[in-house]
Design a protein around this motif. Structure first.
Motif, mmCIF file in Angstrom:
data_model
loop_
_atom_site.group_PDB
_atom_site.id
_atom_site.type_symbol
_atom_site.label_atom_id
_atom_site.label_comp_id
_atom_site.label_asym_id
_atom_site.label_seq_id
_atom_site.Cartn_x
_atom_site.Cartn_y
_atom_site.Cartn_z
ATOM 1 N N GLY A 72 0.800 -1.213 0.000
ATOM 2 C CA GLY A 72 0.000 0.000 0.000
ATOM 3 C C GLY A 72 0.837 1.268 0.000
ATOM 4 N N GLY A 73 2.165 1.124 0.033
ATOM 5 C CA GLY A 73 3.043 2.289 -0.006
ATOM 6 C C GLY A 73 3.837 2.466 1.268
ATOM 7 N N GLY A 74 4.948 3.115 1.153
ATOM 8 C CA GLY A 74 5.826 3.299 2.292
ATOM 9 C C GLY A 74 6.817 2.161 2.421
ATOM 10 N N PHE A 75 7.448 2.073 3.594
ATOM 11 C CA PHE A 75 8.570 1.156 3.752
ATOM 12 C C PHE A 75 8.532 0.465 5.106
ATOM 13 C CE2 PHE A 75 9.651 4.518 0.861
ATOM 14 C CZ PHE A 75 10.178 3.835 -0.221
ATOM 15 N N LEU A 76 9.093 -0.737 5.122
ATOM 16 C CA LEU A 76 9.291 -1.517 6.336
ATOM 17 C C LEU A 76 10.788 -1.707 6.542
ATOM 18 C CD1 LEU A 76 6.599 -4.297 5.772
ATOM 19 C CD2 LEU A 76 6.394 -2.277 7.238
ATOM 20 N N LEU A 77 11.240 -1.523 7.770
ATOM 21 C CA LEU A 77 12.654 -1.666 8.087
ATOM 22 C C LEU A 77 12.831 -2.700 9.185
ATOM 23 C CD1 LEU A 77 12.177 1.380 7.076
ATOM 24 C CD2 LEU A 77 14.359 1.862 8.184
ATOM 25 N N GLU A 78 13.743 -3.617 8.979
ATOM 26 C CA GLU A 78 14.147 -4.523 10.052
ATOM 27 C C GLU A 78 15.244 -3.816 10.846
ATOM 28 O OE1 GLU A 78 16.620 -8.632 10.863
ATOM 29 O OE2 GLU A 78 15.898 -8.216 8.827
ATOM 30 N N VAL A 79 14.997 -3.621 12.128
ATOM 31 C CA VAL A 79 15.915 -2.843 12.971
ATOM 32 C C VAL A 79 16.272 -3.669 14.192
ATOM 33 C CG1 VAL A 79 16.233 -0.710 14.285
ATOM 34 C CG2 VAL A 79 14.825 -0.698 12.203
ATOM 35 N N ARG A 80 17.564 -3.768 14.450
ATOM 36 C CA ARG A 80 17.965 -4.460 15.663
ATOM 37 C C ARG A 80 18.532 -3.450 16.662
ATOM 38 N NH1 ARG A 80 22.888 -8.334 13.459
ATOM 39 N NH2 ARG A 80 24.541 -6.762 13.340
ATOM 40 N N THR A 81 18.176 -3.647 17.916
ATOM 41 C CA THR A 81 18.627 -2.785 18.999
ATOM 42 C C THR A 81 19.832 -3.424 19.671
ATOM 43 O OG1 THR A 81 16.345 -2.096 19.370
ATOM 44 C CG2 THR A 81 17.934 -1.585 21.089
ATOM 45 N N LEU A 82 20.862 -2.624 19.898
ATOM 46 C CA LEU A 82 22.098 -3.093 20.512
ATOM 47 C C LEU A 82 22.234 -2.497 21.912
ATOM 48 C CD1 LEU A 82 24.461 -2.356 17.471
ATOM 49 C CD2 LEU A 82 23.151 -4.437 17.886
ATOM 50 N N ASP A 83 22.992 -3.173 22.772
ATOM 51 C CA ASP A 83 23.376 -2.529 24.021
ATOM 52 C C ASP A 83 24.745 -1.881 23.832
ATOM 53 O OD1 ASP A 83 25.342 -4.507 24.291
ATOM 54 O OD2 ASP A 83 24.250 -5.619 25.845
ATOM 55 N N ALA A 84 25.257 -1.239 24.864
ATOM 56 C CA ALA A 84 26.497 -0.477 24.731
ATOM 57 C C ALA A 84 27.697 -1.344 24.391
ATOM 58 C CB ALA A 84 26.776 0.294 26.022
ATOM 59 N N GLY A 85 27.580 -2.650 24.631
ATOM 60 C CA GLY A 85 28.659 -3.558 24.270
ATOM 61 C C GLY A 85 28.497 -4.191 22.911
ATOM 62 N N GLY A 86 27.380 -3.896 22.227
ATOM 63 C CA GLY A 86 27.153 -4.435 20.895
ATOM 64 C C GLY A 86 26.303 -5.685 20.849
ATOM 65 N N THR A 87 25.831 -6.165 21.985
ATOM 66 C CA THR A 87 24.961 -7.343 21.999
ATOM 67 C C THR A 87 23.575 -6.971 21.485
ATOM 68 O OG1 THR A 87 26.141 -8.259 23.894
ATOM 69 C CG2 THR A 87 23.925 -9.114 23.473
ATOM 70 N N ILE A 88 23.007 -7.829 20.648
ATOM 71 C CA ILE A 88 21.665 -7.595 20.118
ATOM 72 C C ILE A 88 20.649 -7.906 21.215
ATOM 73 C CG2 ILE A 88 19.991 -8.250 18.358
ATOM 74 C CD1 ILE A 88 22.408 -9.196 16.647
#
Length: 523
Positions: free
Chosen positions: A281-297
């Motif tokens: 229907g328009g627009g975009f979907l993004l897969e986003v991963r959140t990290l902690d300060a040490g880089g762990t997902i």
């Protein structure tokens, strides 16, 4: 803190701080927590560097519900302690997900991989350097804020982009926001900038005309360092990985706080975009991963938006878009996405004047430059530079950029590894290397008892540009052809070269022009 008064520390912190402003703007922790759970926005900006910060501010001022996703950390201003590592004090916070250090004249040193402030991508025959953190490249760049020369700009850019418009409107607008200015005379005369004065003298003996460079270093913080009222960073050349004492006027001092203060913009550090899809229907979907300060997902979520502004920097905008096209996630992306990359002709040259005192520890802000139109095959901009690893060595360093309209690379997808890499080879840097060497040799020949310094520095660029070239992949406002709602607003727009300049001013000016026309509906 024994050397610095509380007043000194607070003054520097106020001048340089961004941390915590997001919560304050949103009205308190409870409201901030509720807002941070949202994943649907009108506009999403990927990246918080020069293009992304401009886009965020102008969208926020227009009342557009906007989210800025930044893969890196928000680095605090802490004038009473060292926040960032340096060549002279390696820490785990310096490099983006590298197990060993990689930087000019820095011996490979094991470090813990994590979300450090500088990404060094080892591509074929070239290293690409780019910032990773809130503020993007403004955390790690040299602070030089210089406009390209008209004759080179007009050689490289579409004719419809009028240089006069940039000269009269967009360059001044950005300079005003960033607060750039040339090095003051008292700073120039100080001991840490002996090497700058020596560089100027050597260039003048070689019949070059030097001129002062505008810079976004904060001269009051530099003066505080010189007076012993602030921890040493810029005056000892330790600023390549950031200045925790606020000596750099990064984007966390200008565009980003103003964007958040609009009340329509959220900023989420440690949120890394992994893929982009079309939304039904328009627009975009993004897969986003959140990290902690040490880089762990710690989480992976799907975000959606109507308008998507790609400002992840040349390297990562091209990685994301080329992969999305080749994996069929954005199959309608133009074939030109990923094409037209250039290294801006970046080269580093070193010479030694062993009988001249060069200042010992060399200050990082760059004072001067010289421009050569026809002397060395390609037009060449030479700038006074320093390498922190050469403290105590009587060396003078030049960083140069050439105006090269021919040598370009392309980002290509490897289906076996599902990664994007740069198709490049050493021959594409050869003309710039010859021009830099010829310039260095002219200066050496014109100055008695001067010697070249033969060191092996990997070919690198701190100014990667191109891949989504304006007028080819996009229109003049960064709209990607055939992709409604998708914009490119970072260094990827530049035509493989910054037209004889450091690219930060050009990136921000192109973004200012684009956003003004997008928001006003005039284009």
């Amino acid at each position: 803190m024994s050397r610095f008064s509380r007043r000194d520390v607070l003054a520097l912190a106020v001048r340089a701080g961004l941390a915590g402003i997001g919560t304050a703007v949103l009205g308190g922790r409870a409201q901030a927590d509720a807002a941070s759970s949202r994943t649907r926005f009108t506009a999403i900006v990927v990246g918080s560097g020069f293009g992304g910060s401009v886009a965020a501010l102008r969208l926020g001022q227009a009342g557009v519900d906007t989210l800025v996703l930044e893969r890196g950390r928000e680095w605090p201003t802490a004038p009473d302690k060292q926040v960032f590592g340096s060549v002279n004090g390696v820490t785990d916070t310096m490099f983006w997900n590298r197990p060993t250090t990689r930087y000019p004249l820095l011996l490979p040193t094991p470090v813990r991989p994590g979300p450090g402030v500088l990404e060094v991508s080892q591509e074929r025959d070239i290293d690409i350097l780019c910032g990773a953190g809130v503020g993007g490249g403004s955390l790690v760049y040299s602070g030089v804020t210089i406009a390209p020369q008209r004759r080179y700009f007009e050689r490289l850019y579409p004719a419809a982009l009028a240089y006069r418009e940039f000269e009269e409107t967009w360059f001044p607008k950005v300079r005003n926001m960033l607060g750039s200015s040339p090095m003051p005379a008292d700073v120039y005369r100080s001991t840490p900038f002996t090497h700058s004065r020596l560089w100027d003298e050597q260039e003048r003996r070689a019949r070059a005309r030097t001129f002062a460079l505008d810079s976004t270093f904060d001269w009051e913080v530099i003066r505080a360092e010189l007076a012993g009222r602030a921890p040493l960073c810029a005056t000892i050349g330790n600023s390549d990985f950031g200045c925790g004492n606020g000596a750099k006027k990064s984007l966390t001092r200008s565009y980003l706080p103003a964007a958040l203060a609009s009340g329509h913009v959220q900023l989420r550090p440690l949120h890394e975009v992994r893929s982009i899809h079309r939304r039904r229907g328009g627009g975009f979907l993004l897969e986003v991963r959140t990290l902690d300060a040490g880089g762990t997902i710690v989480d992976t979520a799907e975000y959606s938006c109507d308008m998507l502004f790609m400002a992840a920097g040349t390297l990562n905008t091209n990685r994301l878009l080329v992969a999305a096209r080749e994996r069929g996630e954005l199959p309608d992306l133009p074939a030109s996405v990923g094409q037209g990359f250039g290294d801006n002709g970046d080269q580093v040259s070193i010479r030694s004047a062993p009988l001249h005192f060069h200042g010992g520890a060399q200050g990082a802000p760059m004072a001067s430059a010289a421009l050569f139109d026809r002397a060395f095959g390609l037009p060449l901009l030479a700038e006074s530079y320093m390498l922190a690893a050469y403290h105590g060595v009587p060396a003078v360093v030049t960083i140069s950029m050439t105006v090269d309209t021919d040598h370009r690379g392309a980002f290509r997808y490897d289906p076996a590894t599902r990664t994007v890499a740069l198709d490049w080879n050493a021959s594409k840097s050869a003309a710039a290397a010859r021009a830099a060497a010829d310039h260095n040799q002219r200066v050496i020949s014109s100055n008695p008892l001067m010697l070249p310094v033969g060191v092996q520095i990997p070919t690198l660029t701190a100014h990667p540009v191109g891949g989504c070239v304006i007028g080819t992949t996009t229109d003049l406002e960064g709209r990607v052809h055939g992709m409604k709602g998708l914009y490119v607003i970072d260094g990827s727009l530049l035509p493989g070269n910054a037209a004889g300049a450091n690219p930060s001013l050009s990136i921000a000016a192109l973004a200012e022009r684009a956003m003004a026309n997008i928001i006003s509906g005039n284009a």
